[in-house]
Design a protein around this motif. Structure first.
Motif, PDB file in Angstrom:
ATOM      1  N   ARG A  59      44.499  40.797  32.953  1.00 27.64           N
ATOM      2  CA  ARG A  59      43.367  41.637  32.525  1.00 27.64           C
ATOM      3  C   ARG A  59      42.407  41.876  33.683  1.00 27.64           C
ATOM      4  O   ARG A  59      41.234  42.187  33.484  1.00 27.64           O
ATOM      5  N   ALA A  60      42.898  41.691  34.910  1.00 24.24           N
ATOM      6  CA  ALA A  60      42.050  41.761  36.114  1.00 24.24           C
ATOM      7  C   ALA A  60      41.190  43.020  36.143  1.00 24.24           C
ATOM      8  O   ALA A  60      41.644  44.116  35.803  1.00 24.24           O
ATOM      9  N   VAL A  61      39.933  42.843  36.570  1.00 23.56           N
ATOM     10  CA  VAL A  61      39.007  43.966  36.754  1.00 23.56           C
ATOM     11  C   VAL A  61      38.478  43.930  38.181  1.00 23.56           C
ATOM     12  O   VAL A  61      38.620  42.931  38.885  1.00 23.56           O
ATOM     13  N   ALA A  62      37.851  45.035  38.568  1.00 25.56           N
ATOM     14  CA  ALA A  62      37.210  45.103  39.886  1.00 25.56           C
ATOM     15  C   ALA A  62      35.973  45.969  39.762  1.00 25.56           C
ATOM     16  O   ALA A  62      35.872  46.798  38.847  1.00 25.56           O
ATOM     17  N   GLY A  63      35.044  45.759  40.660  1.00 28.29           N
ATOM     18  CA  GLY A  63      33.838  46.583  40.631  1.00 28.29           C
ATOM     19  C   GLY A  63      32.838  46.155  41.684  1.00 28.29           C
ATOM     20  O   GLY A  63      33.168  45.401  42.613  1.00 28.29           O
ATOM     21  N   ILE A  64      31.612  46.619  41.487  1.00 29.15           N
ATOM     22  CA  ILE A  64      30.579  46.459  42.504  1.00 29.15           C
ATOM     23  C   ILE A  64      29.386  45.707  41.922  1.00 29.15           C
ATOM     24  O   ILE A  64      28.944  45.990  40.794  1.00 29.15           O
ATOM     25  N   ARG A  65      28.898  44.737  42.683  1.00 29.73           N
ATOM     26  CA  ARG A  65      27.582  44.158  42.403  1.00 29.73           C
ATOM     27  C   ARG A  65      26.799  44.212  43.711  1.00 29.73           C
ATOM     28  O   ARG A  65      27.279  43.754  44.743  1.00 29.73           O
ATOM     29  N   LYS A  66      25.601  44.807  43.630  1.00 31.21           N
ATOM     30  CA  LYS A  66      24.824  45.043  44.851  1.00 31.21           C
ATOM     31  C   LYS A  66      25.734  45.760  45.857  1.00 31.21           C
ATOM     32  O   LYS A  66      26.234  46.824  45.561  1.00 31.21           O
ATOM     33  N   GLN A  67      25.946  45.131  47.047  1.00 30.31           N
ATOM     34  CA  GLN A  67      26.789  45.801  48.047  1.00 30.31           C
ATOM     35  C   GLN A  67      28.126  45.095  48.240  1.00 30.31           C
ATOM     36  O   GLN A  67      28.771  45.263  49.279  1.00 30.31           O
ATOM     37  N   ALA A  68      28.509  44.328  47.235  1.00 26.51           N
ATOM     38  CA  ALA A  68      29.782  43.601  47.343  1.00 26.51           C
ATOM     39  C   ALA A  68      30.826  44.196  46.408  1.00 26.51           C
ATOM     40  O   ALA A  68      30.531  44.527  45.260  1.00 26.51           O
ATOM     41  N   LEU A  69      32.037  44.314  46.929  1.00 27.11           N
ATOM     42  CA  LEU A  69      33.188  44.714  46.114  1.00 27.11           C
ATOM     43  C   LEU A  69      33.855  43.440  45.603  1.00 27.11           C
ATOM     44  O   LEU A  69      34.222  42.570  46.397  1.00 27.11           O
ATOM     45  N   ILE A  70      33.978  43.328  44.283  1.00 27.32           N
ATOM     46  CA  ILE A  70      34.574  42.139  43.662  1.00 27.32           C
ATOM     47  C   ILE A  70      35.905  42.539  43.031  1.00 27.32           C
ATOM     48  O   ILE A  70      35.970  43.516  42.271  1.00 27.32           O
ATOM     49  N   ILE A  71      36.958  41.798  43.366  1.00 19.32           N
ATOM     50  CA  ILE A  71      38.292  42.116  42.835  1.00 19.32           C
ATOM     51  C   ILE A  71      38.916  40.848  42.243  1.00 19.32           C
ATOM     52  O   ILE A  71      39.033  39.837  42.918  1.00 19.32           O
ATOM     53  N   ASN A  72      39.323  40.909  40.978  1.00 17.51           N
ATOM     54  CA  ASN A  72      40.089  39.815  40.349  1.00 17.51           C
ATOM     55  C   ASN A  72      41.559  39.937  40.740  1.00 17.51           C
ATOM     56  O   ASN A  72      42.121  41.042  40.709  1.00 17.51           O
ATOM     57  N   LEU A  73      42.177  38.797  41.031  1.00 12.09           N
ATOM     58  CA  LEU A  73      43.613  38.747  41.308  1.00 12.09           C
ATOM     59  C   LEU A  73      44.221  37.634  40.451  1.00 12.09           C
ATOM     60  O   LEU A  73      43.518  36.672  40.102  1.00 12.09           O
ATOM     61  N   PRO A  74      45.507  37.740  40.124  1.00  6.90           N
ATOM     62  CA  PRO A  74      46.139  36.679  39.334  1.00  6.90           C
ATOM     63  C   PRO A  74      46.159  35.346  40.078  1.00  6.90           C
ATOM     64  O   PRO A  74      45.847  35.280  41.278  1.00  6.90           O
ATOM     65  N   GLY A  75      46.586  34.292  39.371  1.00  4.90           N
ATOM     66  CA  GLY A  75      46.486  32.945  39.926  1.00  4.90           C
ATOM     67  C   GLY A  75      47.609  32.528  40.849  1.00  4.90           C
ATOM     68  O   GLY A  75      47.388  31.775  41.798  1.00  4.90           O
ATOM     69  N   SER A  76      48.820  32.997  40.603  1.00  7.04           N
ATOM     70  CA  SER A  76      49.930  32.524  41.435  1.00  7.04           C
ATOM     71  C   SER A  76      49.779  33.123  42.836  1.00  7.04           C
ATOM     72  O   SER A  76      49.328  34.267  42.983  1.00  7.04           O
ATOM     73  N   PRO A  77      50.169  32.370  43.865  1.00  6.56           N
ATOM     74  CA  PRO A  77      50.022  32.910  45.229  1.00  6.56           C
ATOM     75  C   PRO A  77      50.725  34.248  45.391  1.00  6.56           C
ATOM     76  O   PRO A  77      50.179  35.192  45.978  1.00  6.56           O
ATOM     77  N   ARG A  78      51.945  34.338  44.845  1.00 13.15           N
ATOM     78  CA  ARG A  78      52.693  35.596  44.980  1.00 13.15           C
ATOM     79  C   ARG A  78      52.001  36.732  44.239  1.00 13.15           C
ATOM     80  O   ARG A  78      51.842  37.837  44.748  1.00 13.15           O
ATOM     81  N   GLY A  79      51.562  36.434  43.015  1.00 12.61           N
ATOM     82  CA  GLY A  79      50.879  37.465  42.229  1.00 12.61           C
ATOM     83  C   GLY A  79      49.590  37.914  42.891  1.00 12.61           C
ATOM     84  O   GLY A  79      49.252  39.103  42.888  1.00 12.61           O
ATOM     85  N   ALA A  80      48.853  36.967  43.461  1.00 11.92           N
ATOM     86  CA  ALA A  80      47.592  37.316  44.116  1.00 11.92           C
ATOM     87  C   ALA A  80      47.829  38.264  45.286  1.00 11.92           C
ATOM     88  O   ALA A  80      47.161  39.294  45.422  1.00 11.92           O
ATOM     89  N   ILE A  81      48.812  37.935  46.117  1.00 15.94           N
ATOM     90  CA  ILE A  81      49.090  38.780  47.294  1.00 15.94           C
ATOM     91  C   ILE A  81      49.630  40.145  46.857  1.00 15.94           C
ATOM     92  O   ILE A  81      49.199  41.189  47.372  1.00 15.94           O
ATOM     93  N   GLU A  82      50.545  40.152  45.891  1.00 14.15           N
ATOM     94  CA  GLU A  82      51.116  41.440  45.458  1.00 14.15           C
ATOM     95  C   GLU A  82      50.028  42.370  44.911  1.00 14.15           C
ATOM     96  O   GLU A  82      50.034  43.576  45.160  1.00 14.15           O
ATOM     97  N   ASN A  83      49.086  41.798  44.187  1.00 15.35           N
ATOM     98  CA  ASN A  83      48.007  42.626  43.625  1.00 15.35           C
ATOM     99  C   ASN A  83      47.046  43.103  44.709  1.00 15.35           C
ATOM    100  O   ASN A  83      46.584  44.242  44.679  1.00 15.35           O
ATOM    101  N   LEU A  84      46.766  42.224  45.679  1.00 12.34           N
ATOM    102  CA  LEU A  84      45.873  42.661  46.762  1.00 12.34           C
ATOM    103  C   LEU A  84      46.538  43.764  47.593  1.00 12.34           C
ATOM    104  O   LEU A  84      45.889  44.745  47.977  1.00 12.34           O
ATOM    105  N   GLU A  85      47.846  43.598  47.825  1.00  9.29           N
ATOM    106  CA  GLU A  85      48.589  44.631  48.565  1.00  9.29           C
ATOM    107  C   GLU A  85      48.489  45.985  47.862  1.00  9.29           C
ATOM    108  O   GLU A  85      48.388  47.026  48.514  1.00  9.29           O
ATOM    109  N   ALA A  86      48.505  45.950  46.527  1.00 14.56           N
ATOM    110  CA  ALA A  86      48.498  47.199  45.756  1.00 14.56           C
ATOM    111  C   ALA A  86      47.214  48.002  45.964  1.00 14.56           C
ATOM    112  O   ALA A  86      47.242  49.232  46.053  1.00 14.56           O
ATOM    113  N   VAL A  87      46.072  47.297  46.053  1.00 18.77           N
ATOM    114  CA  VAL A  87      44.793  48.027  46.154  1.00 18.77           C
ATOM    115  C   VAL A  87      44.293  48.160  47.586  1.00 18.77           C
ATOM    116  O   VAL A  87      43.385  48.951  47.858  1.00 18.77           O
TER     117      VAL A  87
END
Ligand SMILES: Nc1nc2c(c(=O)[nH]1)N[C@H]1C(S)=C(S)[C@@H](COP(=O)(O)OP(=O)(O)OC[C@H]3O[C@@H](n4cnc5c(N)ncnc54)[C@H](O)[C@@H]3O)O[C@H]1N2
Ligand SMILES: O=P(O)(O)OP(=O)(O)O
Length: 163
Positions: free
Chosen positions: A113-141
């Motif tokens: 259910r990961a979300v992403a958005g902005i608070r002040k001047q920071a970009l916040i991105i949720n990624l899944p917990g598994s190392p592989r899932g986290a990297i694959e999701n970061l690669e996507a965006v």
């Protein structure tokens, strides 16, 4: 670009499992010239997550804040809900692309259910917990992240120069 990484894991915060996802994300960012200025592991507690994310974003120290873990549907998976509480503005496209691209890897991607958005001047991105899932999701965006960070920080240059 300065990054901070927040790992959400009950087992990790209790020392029952080594955090592989935070270090994997930090190494991935370093390969792209992005310094990870701060990392932390905390349990899947909504109040702690909202307090940490708002403090980090409001400090002005970080352009990019990545979370890893707790995006799914287990009772204690509350990262997206806590993140939504602190965002000034949501960027739906990041979640859409993460799930779309991840479905090419695993049908379980639709559970995140990961979300992403902005608070002040920071970009916040949720990624899944598994190392592989986290990297694959970061690669996507990632193709849009540097541009998004520039725009969040007030870059007024034309995105599409006239021909
Ligand atoms: N592109 C991908 N997207 C998704 C994947 C994937 O492999 N590739 N996995 C999918 C799955 S499965 C689920 S479920 C959802 C949601 O995941 P969560 O964010 O809820 O992940 P967690 O429940 O927190 O963790 C899952 C699993 O990963 C290991 N884990 C978690 N944290 C750590 C850590 N800090 N260090 C090492 N390993 C960790 C552990 O085995 C957990 O049980 O996302 C889909 N998306
Ligand atoms: O201890 P956690 O939070 O990492 O839980 P899970 O293994 O269910 O992701």
């Amino acid at each position: 670009m300065r990054a901070a990484i927040l790992t959400l894991s009950d087992k990790g915060s209790r020392g029952e499992r080594a955090d592989a996802s935070g270090p994997a994300l930090s190494a991935w960012l370093a390969e792209r010239g992005v310094e990870t200025a701060h990392t932390e592991i905390i349990p899947d507690e909504a109040d702690l997550i909202t307090a940490t994310l708002s403090q980090w974003a409001d400090s002005g120290l970080y352009d990019l804040i990545l979370t890893t873990g707790g995006t799914g549907v287990s009772p204690r998976d509350v990262t997206p809900d806590a993140t939504m509480k602190v965002l000034d503005r949501v960027i739906p496209g990041f979640g859409e692309v993460m799930r779309m691209r991840s479905l090419e890897k695993t049908p379980h991607a639709m559970i995140s259910r990961a979300v992403a958005g902005i608070r002040k001047q920071a970009l916040i991105i949720n990624l899944p917990g598994s190392p592989r899932g986290a990297i694959e999701n970061l690669e996507a965006v990632w193709p849009a992240v540097p541009h998004a960070v520039e725009k969040i920080q007030g870059d007024t240059r034309d995105c599409a120069p006239s021909t």
